[in-house]
Design a protein around this motif. Structure first.
Motif, PDB file in Angstrom:
ATOM      1  N   LEU A 184      37.955  44.120  35.962  1.00 25.35           N
ATOM      2  CA  LEU A 184      36.898  43.991  36.959  1.00 25.35           C
ATOM      3  C   LEU A 184      36.946  45.185  37.907  1.00 25.35           C
ATOM      4  O   LEU A 184      37.985  45.862  38.005  1.00 25.35           O
ATOM      5  N   PRO A 185      35.845  45.478  38.628  1.00 26.81           N
ATOM      6  CA  PRO A 185      35.861  46.590  39.591  1.00 26.81           C
ATOM      7  C   PRO A 185      36.981  46.413  40.609  1.00 26.81           C
ATOM      8  O   PRO A 185      37.120  45.350  41.214  1.00 26.81           O
ATOM      9  N   GLU A 186      37.773  47.457  40.783  1.00 31.08           N
ATOM     10  CA  GLU A 186      38.932  47.345  41.687  1.00 31.08           C
ATOM     11  C   GLU A 186      38.521  47.428  43.146  1.00 31.08           C
ATOM     12  O   GLU A 186      39.228  46.933  44.021  1.00 31.08           O
ATOM     13  N   ASP A 187      37.396  48.068  43.425  1.00 31.41           N
ATOM     14  CA  ASP A 187      36.899  48.165  44.796  1.00 31.41           C
ATOM     15  C   ASP A 187      35.663  47.280  44.949  1.00 31.41           C
ATOM     16  O   ASP A 187      34.974  46.980  43.987  1.00 31.41           O
ATOM     17  N   GLY A 188      35.386  46.899  46.166  1.00 26.24           N
ATOM     18  CA  GLY A 188      34.200  46.097  46.427  1.00 26.24           C
ATOM     19  C   GLY A 188      34.509  44.639  46.667  1.00 26.24           C
ATOM     20  O   GLY A 188      35.663  44.205  46.617  1.00 26.24           O
ATOM     21  N   LYS A 189      33.457  43.881  46.937  1.00 29.99           N
ATOM     22  CA  LYS A 189      33.554  42.452  47.204  1.00 29.99           C
ATOM     23  C   LYS A 189      33.017  41.678  46.004  1.00 29.99           C
ATOM     24  O   LYS A 189      31.919  41.959  45.520  1.00 29.99           O
ATOM     25  N   ILE A 190      33.794  40.719  45.537  1.00 33.65           N
ATOM     26  CA  ILE A 190      33.384  39.938  44.372  1.00 33.65           C
ATOM     27  C   ILE A 190      33.042  38.515  44.797  1.00 33.65           C
ATOM     28  O   ILE A 190      33.867  37.805  45.382  1.00 33.65           O
ATOM     29  N   ILE A 191      31.801  38.123  44.494  1.00 36.82           N
ATOM     30  CA  ILE A 191      31.323  36.752  44.712  1.00 36.82           C
ATOM     31  C   ILE A 191      31.483  36.027  43.376  1.00 36.82           C
ATOM     32  O   ILE A 191      30.891  36.424  42.372  1.00 36.82           O
ATOM     33  N   LEU A 192      32.268  34.968  43.354  1.00 33.05           N
ATOM     34  CA  LEU A 192      32.567  34.265  42.103  1.00 33.05           C
ATOM     35  C   LEU A 192      31.725  33.001  41.973  1.00 33.05           C
ATOM     36  O   LEU A 192      31.615  32.206  42.907  1.00 33.05           O
ATOM     37  N   SER A 193      31.144  32.813  40.785  1.00 30.96           N
ATOM     38  CA  SER A 193      30.532  31.542  40.398  1.00 30.96           C
ATOM     39  C   SER A 193      31.292  31.065  39.168  1.00 30.96           C
ATOM     40  O   SER A 193      31.182  31.657  38.095  1.00 30.96           O
ATOM     41  N   PHE A 194      32.076  29.994  39.331  1.00 37.17           N
ATOM     42  CA  PHE A 194      33.055  29.596  38.321  1.00 37.17           C
ATOM     43  C   PHE A 194      32.584  28.382  37.530  1.00 37.17           C
ATOM     44  O   PHE A 194      31.964  27.475  38.074  1.00 37.17           O
ATOM     45  N   GLY A 195      32.913  28.350  36.245  1.00 36.70           N
ATOM     46  CA  GLY A 195      32.701  27.158  35.434  1.00 36.70           C
ATOM     47  C   GLY A 195      31.576  27.309  34.421  1.00 36.70           C
ATOM     48  O   GLY A 195      30.896  28.327  34.339  1.00 36.70           O
ATOM     49  N   PHE A 196      31.406  26.254  33.619  1.00 40.86           N
ATOM     50  CA  PHE A 196      30.382  26.238  32.580  1.00 40.86           C
ATOM     51  C   PHE A 196      28.977  26.354  33.187  1.00 40.86           C
ATOM     52  O   PHE A 196      28.733  25.916  34.308  1.00 40.86           O
ATOM     53  N   PHE A 197      28.057  26.918  32.431  1.00 40.25           N
ATOM     54  CA  PHE A 197      26.651  26.930  32.806  1.00 40.25           C
ATOM     55  C   PHE A 197      26.023  25.575  32.469  1.00 40.25           C
ATOM     56  O   PHE A 197      26.351  24.969  31.454  1.00 40.25           O
ATOM     57  N   SER A 198      25.099  25.120  33.315  1.00 38.04           N
ATOM     58  CA  SER A 198      24.271  23.957  33.008  1.00 38.04           C
ATOM     59  C   SER A 198      23.056  24.005  33.913  1.00 38.04           C
ATOM     60  O   SER A 198      23.042  24.736  34.922  1.00 38.04           O
ATOM     61  N   LYS A 199      22.046  23.210  33.569  1.00 38.29           N
ATOM     62  CA  LYS A 199      20.797  23.247  34.329  1.00 38.29           C
ATOM     63  C   LYS A 199      20.977  22.775  35.764  1.00 38.29           C
ATOM     64  O   LYS A 199      20.170  23.107  36.641  1.00 38.29           O
ATOM     65  N   TYR A 200      22.022  21.975  36.040  1.00 35.18           N
ATOM     66  CA  TYR A 200      22.231  21.455  37.387  1.00 35.18           C
ATOM     67  C   TYR A 200      22.926  22.459  38.313  1.00 35.18           C
ATOM     68  O   TYR A 200      22.969  22.247  39.520  1.00 35.18           O
TER      69      TYR A 200
END
Length: 377
Positions: A189-205
């Motif tokens: 992953l990029p070593e610099d910068g701010k990372i916003i994480l969205s974790f887990g399986f994809f689903s419509k909800y």
């Protein structure tokens, strides 16, 4: 004490399986006198030790009552605890029949990981209303466990006695600490910068495209921000994944969206959270439940930014009301993300509250609350 769980179990790729694994591990640690049997759905691995036995015996699509009952006769539990999720135990007569069979032999605890009402249920072909179905479960069990106050209120309003319902928060695994730069290096992953994480399986909800809509607003204030989607994109969620990719292209932020196209194994979860600066949960659902992914973020001492729905009521109640945004409002989400990423004083105060809540809801603490129920029964 002899306890039987009826549940999915690892290595099955299922949040309920992980939940049951963590709970049994802590119970065995804090009480040396108990023995646990897990009656597991196919996909689990069989285990046989002195105090833990996992027996794989049922499939959700078939008549599981006839598979589970003989195993219960062999294990002779004093308490049977069912980890209930509607995707595993469809709302039909089979589950009610199972409860009737178990009640002849042992005390029954049912954890309802999801609570539906007539208004939120979309199950087809039910022979009764969802609320009537829930009441039947209440009459056949000795204790119902839920994870949120709103879940208890919903069940109580449906006619289930309040003294039957116990609120025990979802457990928190305190994740292994890792240096942020090292975690990013190992995950490419990029070593610099701010990372916003969205974790887990994809689903419509899970409404993940909302985070992409918020990203241009965030980049106006935090030019070095990235959005990381982790979690294996299952075939049934291809539509949601494709929609996110197209939206990122349309908004001109595709180069700032990173999609991990593989399942994240348990041994790498601490790296994914360790590499991030904030974790966002943009879900939009009307039914009542809790979030295992949220508790992973909390266990990594990461600040969660969540949609203002009952699923995430723990965050405003125990961490900060300022971390909630209105569902389907990308500018509101962006505003909070910028505050978390740029306001150092706010970050420090929020992280401290996250740590406190992680310890309050650790699996050992949650296991102790379960033991109190088992002993009372």
């Amino acid at each position: 004490m002899r306890i039987s769980y009826i549940s999915t179990y690892p290595p099955a790729l299922c949040g309920i399986a992980t939940y049951t694994h963590y709970l049994t591990k802590s119970l065995l640690k804090i009480d040396r006198e108990i023995k646990i049997f897990v009656i597991a759905e196919r996909g689990a691995s069989e285990i046989k030790t002195e105090r833990l036995e996992v027996k794989v015996c049922f499939e959700r699509e078939k008549d599981y009552v006839g598979k589970i009952t003989p195993v219960l006769k062999d294990t002779l539990p004093e308490v049977v605890h069912i980890q209930h999720e509607f995707a595993i135990f469809n709302p039909d007569q089979r589950f009610l029949n199972l409860l009737q069979e178990i009640r002849k032999r042992a005390k029954i605890v049912v954890t309802l990981h999801t609570v539906h009402t007539n208004a939120t249920s979309d199950w087809e072909g039910m022979s009764m209303s969802m609320e009537e179905y829930n009441r039947k479960i209440g009459k056949l069990t000795h204790t119902i466990v839920v994870h949120q106050d709103s879940m208890k209120k919903s069940l109580s309003s449906q006619g289930i006695p309040e003294n039957l319902i116990h609120v025990i928060p979802h457990g928190t695994e305190i994740l292994k600490k890792v240096d942020k730069k090292e975690a990013r290096k190992r995950l490419n992953l990029p070593e610099d910068g701010k990372i916003i994480l969205s974790f887990g399986f994809f689903s419509k909800y899970k409404n993940r495209d909302l985070v992409i809509e918020a990203l241009p607003y965030v980049l106006d204030r935090v030019q070095n921000a990235y959005l990381l989607f982790s979690g294996y994109p299952r075939k049934e969620a291809k539509k949601e994944v494709d929609a996110c990719v197209k939206k990122a292209e349309k908004l001109g932020v595709k180069d700032r969206v990173i999609l991990m196209k593989r399942f994240v194994p348990d041994e790498e979860i601490h790296l994914v959270f360790g590499a991030s600066d904030v974790v966002v949960f943009p879900y939009f659902q009307k039914y009542f439940s809790a979030s295992g992914s949220l508790h992973l973020a909390i266990g990594a001492f990461k600040i969660p930014v969540v949609s203002n729905i009952p699923k995430f009521e723990e965050v405003p109640q125990n961490i900060s009301e300022e971390l909630t945004f209105e569902p389907k409002n990308p500018s509101d989400l962006a505003r909070i993300l910028v505050k978390v990423l740029k306001d150092e004083n706010f970050r420090k105060a929020a992280v401290e509250k996250v740590k406190n809540y992680a310890l309050e809801t650790s699996w050992d603490e949650v296991a102790k609350k379960h033991l109190q129920i088992y002993r009372a029964l």
